[in-house]
Structure formats: C-alpha cells, structure tokens
Motif scaffolding. Structure first.
Motif, mmCIF file in Angstrom:
data_model
loop_
_atom_site.group_PDB
_atom_site.id
_atom_site.type_symbol
_atom_site.label_atom_id
_atom_site.label_comp_id
_atom_site.label_asym_id
_atom_site.label_seq_id
_atom_site.Cartn_x
_atom_site.Cartn_y
_atom_site.Cartn_z
ATOM 1 N N ALA A 184 48.877 42.823 58.597
ATOM 2 C CA ALA A 184 49.342 42.855 57.211
ATOM 3 C C ALA A 184 48.335 43.619 56.379
ATOM 4 C CB ALA A 184 49.483 41.431 56.681
ATOM 5 N N SER A 185 48.821 44.315 55.406
ATOM 6 C CA SER A 185 47.904 45.028 54.520
ATOM 7 C C SER A 185 48.149 44.582 53.088
ATOM 8 C CB SER A 185 48.087 46.537 54.645
ATOM 9 O OG SER A 185 49.373 46.903 54.202
ATOM 10 N N LYS A 186 47.074 44.558 52.338
ATOM 11 C CA LYS A 186 47.166 44.196 50.926
ATOM 12 C C LYS A 186 46.894 45.438 50.101
ATOM 13 C CE LYS A 186 44.711 39.922 51.644
ATOM 14 N NZ LYS A 186 43.592 39.125 51.178
ATOM 15 N N PRO A 187 47.808 45.824 49.245
ATOM 16 C CA PRO A 187 47.491 46.954 48.368
ATOM 17 C C PRO A 187 46.400 46.524 47.386
ATOM 18 C CG PRO A 187 49.610 46.009 47.788
ATOM 19 C CD PRO A 187 49.135 45.305 49.019
ATOM 20 N N THR A 188 45.352 47.311 47.302
ATOM 21 C CA THR A 188 44.211 46.971 46.451
ATOM 22 C C THR A 188 43.908 48.117 45.505
ATOM 23 O OG1 THR A 188 43.264 45.582 48.173
ATOM 24 C CG2 THR A 188 41.774 46.320 46.460
ATOM 25 N N ASN A 189 43.707 47.764 44.260
ATOM 26 C CA ASN A 189 43.275 48.728 43.259
ATOM 27 C C ASN A 189 41.779 48.547 43.047
ATOM 28 O OD1 ASN A 189 46.188 47.844 42.558
ATOM 29 N ND2 ASN A 189 45.954 49.873 41.695
ATOM 30 N N VAL A 190 41.101 49.643 42.772
ATOM 31 C CA VAL A 190 39.667 49.613 42.507
ATOM 32 C C VAL A 190 39.452 50.112 41.088
ATOM 33 C CG1 VAL A 190 37.400 50.474 43.198
ATOM 34 C CG2 VAL A 190 39.153 50.041 44.933
ATOM 35 N N LEU A 191 38.658 49.376 40.335
ATOM 36 C CA LEU A 191 38.356 49.722 38.953
ATOM 37 C C LEU A 191 36.851 49.774 38.790
ATOM 38 C CD1 LEU A 191 39.187 50.040 35.931
ATOM 39 C CD2 LEU A 191 39.067 47.558 35.788
ATOM 40 N N GLU A 192 36.359 50.887 38.268
ATOM 41 C CA GLU A 192 34.932 51.041 38.021
ATOM 42 C C GLU A 192 34.739 51.239 36.526
ATOM 43 O OE1 GLU A 192 31.233 53.943 39.344
ATOM 44 O OE2 GLU A 192 33.254 54.386 40.016
ATOM 45 N N GLY A 193 33.803 50.510 35.948
ATOM 46 C CA GLY A 193 33.546 50.653 34.520
ATOM 47 C C GLY A 193 32.429 49.737 34.072
ATOM 48 N N ASN A 194 32.303 49.580 32.775
ATOM 49 C CA ASN A 194 31.268 48.734 32.191
ATOM 50 C C ASN A 194 31.913 47.492 31.587
ATOM 51 O OD1 ASN A 194 29.701 50.896 32.822
ATOM 52 N ND2 ASN A 194 29.116 51.394 30.740
ATOM 53 N N LEU A 195 31.161 46.384 31.589
ATOM 54 C CA LEU A 195 31.667 45.181 30.945
ATOM 55 C C LEU A 195 31.629 45.382 29.437
ATOM 56 C CD1 LEU A 195 30.084 42.302 33.056
ATOM 57 C CD2 LEU A 195 32.392 43.218 33.154
ATOM 58 N N ALA A 196 32.777 45.238 28.805
ATOM 59 C CA ALA A 196 32.883 45.435 27.358
ATOM 60 C C ALA A 196 32.400 44.218 26.595
ATOM 61 C CB ALA A 196 34.329 45.755 26.984
ATOM 62 N N SER A 197 32.339 43.073 27.257
ATOM 63 C CA SER A 197 31.886 41.842 26.608
ATOM 64 C C SER A 197 31.394 40.888 27.699
ATOM 65 C CB SER A 197 33.019 41.195 25.815
ATOM 66 O OG SER A 197 34.102 40.886 26.667
ATOM 67 N N GLU A 198 30.784 39.805 27.279
ATOM 68 C CA GLU A 198 30.346 38.792 28.233
ATOM 69 C C GLU A 198 31.604 38.172 28.871
ATOM 70 O OE1 GLU A 198 27.111 38.052 28.939
ATOM 71 O OE2 GLU A 198 26.474 39.577 27.508
ATOM 72 N N PRO A 199 31.555 37.863 30.175
ATOM 73 C CA PRO A 199 32.714 37.228 30.813
ATOM 74 C C PRO A 199 33.037 35.888 30.156
ATOM 75 C CG PRO A 199 31.139 37.993 32.447
ATOM 76 C CD PRO A 199 30.478 38.132 31.112
ATOM 77 N N LYS A 200 34.316 35.556 30.109
ATOM 78 C CA LYS A 200 34.758 34.300 29.504
ATOM 79 C C LYS A 200 35.228 33.355 30.614
ATOM 80 C CE LYS A 200 36.155 36.440 25.171
ATOM 81 N NZ LYS A 200 35.435 37.664 25.391
ATOM 82 N N TYR A 201 34.560 32.197 30.699
ATOM 83 C CA TYR A 201 34.859 31.217 31.743
ATOM 84 C C TYR A 201 35.488 29.978 31.116
ATOM 85 C CZ TYR A 201 34.062 27.792 35.448
ATOM 86 O OH TYR A 201 34.215 26.813 36.400
ATOM 87 N N ARG A 202 36.591 29.521 31.715
ATOM 88 C CA ARG A 202 37.254 28.292 31.289
ATOM 89 C C ARG A 202 37.283 27.360 32.488
ATOM 90 N NH1 ARG A 202 43.314 29.057 30.478
ATOM 91 N NH2 ARG A 202 43.208 28.777 32.712
ATOM 92 N N GLN A 203 36.667 26.191 32.362
ATOM 93 C CA GLN A 203 36.616 25.243 33.472
ATOM 94 C C GLN A 203 37.979 24.607 33.712
ATOM 95 O OE1 GLN A 203 33.435 22.564 32.363
ATOM 96 N NE2 GLN A 203 32.034 23.658 33.720
#
Length: 166
Positions: free
Chosen positions: A3-22
């Motif tokens: 089986a294969s999974k189609p995968t997209n790759v994105l390269e860039g900079n973080l525009a803001s701090e990551p937002k985590y919700r528990q």
C-alpha cells in the motif's frame, strides 16, 4: 501487494508558536503549526531578489501524535519556535473557512500532519548569521565615552590616568 500513502511535503518557517490543546473527555489532543513559505525570484532586469507568492498552511496533528510532539517541545523548547525552518509531511486536508476582520469570507490551506522536523542545517546557519551580525555590531560600535572627553581642562590621559599638561 503493498500500500502506498500519498504524502505532501511542505517546507517553510513557523509563522507563530505552535498551539497545543490537551485532550479531555470530549476531544482528543491537537497541536497546530502555522507554516509559511515565501517564494523569491531573481529579476534580471532590476538585478534584485523579489518576493513572490506567500503560502500559509496550518499543519495539524491529533491524538498520540500531538501528545508526542508536545512532549518533544517540552524537552527541547528551542526547536519549534517562531521563525524556525521546518519540513512537514502529511496529506492535504479540507481548507478551513473563516471571516476576516473586515467580514470577508476567507480560507486557509490545511494539512493533516504525519511528521514535522526542524531543518537543522538552515536553523544552524540562521543562528550563526545572527551571531556574526551581533559580533560585527559590537566590533564597529564606538565607545560611549572616550577617556579624553572625561579629562578636566588642563589635564590629559597618560596610561589611563589623568595627568596635568606641562
């Protein structure tokens, strides 16, 4: 058969701090990285680099993946910070629709993340360039007060000490 999974790759900079919700009893954990990629191109006529299209994508991780990334961020707080260069892997999700401040409908591209890693080479290069810039500013900065300016009238500095003029 594989089986294969189609995968997209994105390269860039973080525009803001990551937002985590528990996670709680009603929803699973979630962490969102806003990644921005600015295209740049060289204009031969003006002999300058110009800014092209700017693409912003929200990369979301859910459940145990979000908890694992949050743990890594706790252990290494300097890895996923605003401005850090990252590479994200995942699949394109339905864009998120919202209303802008002026009431216009907008949408933001979204990716369901499988993996996100810091681009260590680019981030190390950025840190080194910042250190070089700081060092150059320090080396070229004029002293705030020169010893000669502090000498009283009729005195001069000899070997760091005020001495009367003869």
């Amino acid at each position: 058969m594989t089986a294969s999974k189609p995968t997209n790759v994105l390269e860039g900079n973080l525009a803001s701090e990551p937002k985590y919700r528990q996670a709680n009893s009603e929803r699973q954990a979630r962490i969102v990285f806003r990644v921005v990629h600015n295209e740049r191109y060289f204009d031969r006529q003006s002999q300058q680099w110009l800014d092209g299209r700017k693409t912003t994508v929200d990369v979301s991780f859910y459940g145990p993946a979000a908890d694992g990334i949050a743990k890594k961020m706790n252990d290494h707080p300097d890895i996923f910070v605003k401005g850090a260069k990252v590479i994200a892997f995942g699949k394109v999700a339905e864009p998120g629709a919202y209303l802008s401040d002026d009431g216009q409908p907008r949408s933001r591209m979204a990716m369901l993340g499988r993996r996100i890693v810091p681009d260590q080479i680019a981030n190390a290069e950025r840190a080194l360039n910042a250190q070089r810039k700081d060092a150059m500013q320090w080396m070229t900065a004029a002293p705030a007060v020169t010893p000669v300016a502090q000498a009283a009238p009729g005195q001069t500095y000899v070997g760091g000490f005020a001495a009367p003029l003869m």
